[in-house]
Design a protein around this motif. Structure first.
Motif, short mmCIF file in Angstrom:
data_model
loop_
_atom_site.label_atom_id
_atom_site.label_comp_id
_atom_site.label_asym_id
_atom_site.label_seq_id
_atom_site.Cartn_x
_atom_site.Cartn_y
_atom_site.Cartn_z
N MET A 93 1.02 -1.08 0.07
CA MET A 93 -0.05 -0.33 -0.11
C MET A 93 1.02 1.24 -0.07
O MET A 93 0.62 2.24 -0.62
N THR A 94 2.01 1.04 0.92
CA THR A 94 2.84 2.47 0.78
C THR A 94 3.47 2.72 -0.42
O THR A 94 3.69 3.79 -1.11
N LEU A 95 4.09 1.66 -1.25
CA LEU A 95 4.72 1.91 -2.71
C LEU A 95 3.63 2.42 -3.35
O LEU A 95 3.95 3.33 -4.41
N GLU A 96 2.23 2.00 -3.68
CA GLU A 96 1.29 2.59 -4.55
C GLU A 96 1.10 4.04 -4.02
O GLU A 96 0.97 4.64 -4.90
N ILE A 97 1.03 4.30 -2.90
CA ILE A 97 0.65 5.70 -2.35
C ILE A 97 2.02 6.66 -2.91
O ILE A 97 1.85 7.84 -3.57
N ILE A 98 3.12 5.98 -2.80
CA ILE A 98 4.41 6.90 -3.31
C ILE A 98 4.27 7.10 -4.74
O ILE A 98 4.55 8.05 -5.44
N ILE A 99 3.94 5.93 -5.65
CA ILE A 99 3.82 5.82 -7.16
C ILE A 99 2.89 6.85 -7.34
O ILE A 99 2.89 7.45 -8.34
N PHE A 100 1.81 6.75 -6.69
CA PHE A 100 0.41 7.59 -7.08
C PHE A 100 0.87 8.93 -6.86
O PHE A 100 0.90 9.96 -8.00
N ILE A 101 1.57 9.67 -6.00
CA ILE A 101 2.24 11.00 -5.79
C ILE A 101 3.22 11.18 -6.99
O ILE A 101 3.12 12.28 -7.38
N ALA A 102 4.09 10.37 -7.17
CA ALA A 102 5.24 10.53 -8.09
C ALA A 102 4.34 10.53 -9.60
O ALA A 102 4.93 11.40 -10.28
N SER A 103 3.32 9.87 -9.76
CA SER A 103 2.91 9.88 -11.05
C SER A 103 2.20 11.25 -11.38
O SER A 103 1.70 11.96 -12.28
N ILE A 104 1.33 11.95 -10.08
CA ILE A 104 0.78 13.17 -10.18
C ILE A 104 1.70 14.19 -10.83
O ILE A 104 1.44 15.08 -11.54
N LEU A 105 3.03 14.09 -10.06
CA LEU A 105 4.08 15.15 -10.55
C LEU A 105 4.57 14.82 -11.79
O LEU A 105 4.77 15.91 -12.42
N PHE A 106 4.79 13.57 -12.14
CA PHE A 106 5.14 13.19 -13.44
C PHE A 106 4.02 13.77 -14.49
O PHE A 106 4.33 14.15 -15.43
N GLY A 107 2.90 13.63 -14.44
CA GLY A 107 1.90 14.36 -14.97
C GLY A 107 1.67 15.68 -15.21
O GLY A 107 1.71 16.11 -16.42
N ALA A 108 2.21 16.44 -14.03
CA ALA A 108 2.15 17.86 -14.30
C ALA A 108 3.38 18.37 -15.09
O ALA A 108 3.54 19.46 -15.80
N ILE A 109 4.77 17.61 -14.86
CA ILE A 109 5.70 17.66 -15.66
C ILE A 109 5.67 17.64 -17.03
O ILE A 109 5.97 18.26 -18.06
N LEU A 110 4.88 16.30 -17.45
CA LEU A 110 4.64 16.23 -18.82
C LEU A 110 3.70 17.45 -19.50
O LEU A 110 3.84 17.86 -20.30
N TYR A 111 2.66 17.71 -18.82
CA TYR A 111 1.79 18.73 -19.12
C TYR A 111 2.57 20.06 -19.32
O TYR A 111 2.37 20.66 -20.46
N TRP A 112 3.28 20.46 -18.48
CA TRP A 112 4.17 21.75 -18.32
C TRP A 112 5.11 21.84 -19.91
O TRP A 112 5.36 22.80 -20.59
N ARG A 113 6.00 20.48 -19.97
CA ARG A 113 6.74 20.37 -20.99
C ARG A 113 6.23 20.71 -22.50
O ARG A 113 6.57 21.07 -23.38
#
Length: 174
Positions: free
Chosen positions: A1-21
């Motif tokens: 469960m902890t790994l999923e939360i970490i990956i979820f938060i990282a993917s939110i940041l990844f999505g924001a970076i992709l959109y910005w790029r």
């Protein structure tokens, strides 16, 4: 469960970076557009549309899912350990989608704030001027309601002599 939360938060940041790029430049999308479409159907040079930028939900979902499918296939072949489970895959897709919409909201709100900042300053200056005028009016003269009330009240008449005193003055009464 902890790994999923970490990956979820990282993917939110990844999505924001992709959109910005993609909002800064869409060269990869233009390359695929030129590769796939004929000259008449190719996008214009002023068009800013990208894989995620200025796309609707379904197209974003397809591009993000295909990106993560390719990523999971590469990690399966490179690392034989079963890291890419369905729940991680789903949380990565959902987090990236959420990140793109969050970044879009932030970009749009910052543009609106920049546009409205000048008008807000003007409105604030107008309010300050009206307040100063109001305070000067209060200090300088009495309010209109008080002036009207004083006009309605008749000034007291001079003390005229009573009828008895006038008769005495004329000599009719003693």
């Amino acid at each position: 469960m902890t790994l999923e939360i970490i990956i979820f938060i990282a993917s939110i940041l990844f999505g924001a970076i992709l959109y910005w790029r993609e909002s800064q430049g869409n060269k990869l999308y233009r390359f695929f557009n030129k590769l796939m479409n004929s000259k008449e159907l190719q996008m214009k040079s002023t068009d800013k549309k990208g894989f995620l930028y200025q796309q609707n939900f379904f197209i974003r979902l397809v591009f993000i899912t295909s990106l993560f499918l390719v990523g999971i296939l590469i990690t399966r072949f490179l690392i034989p350990i079963d890291l890419a489970t369905i729940s991680l895959f789903a949380s990565m897709i959902f987090g990236t989608l959420l990140g793109t919409y969050l970044a879009g909201f932030i970009f749009k709100s910052s543009k609106i704030i920049d546009e409205q900042s000048d008008s807000l300053e003007d409105k604030f200056d107008e309010v300050l001027e009206k307040g100063k005028d109001f305070i000067q009016d209060i200090k300088a003269k009495e309010p209109d309601a008080i002036e009207r009330a004083q006009e309605e009240i008749e000034p007291p008449k001079k003390q005229e002599k009573s009828a008895r005193e006038r008769l005495k003055d004329k000599g009719y009464l003693k």
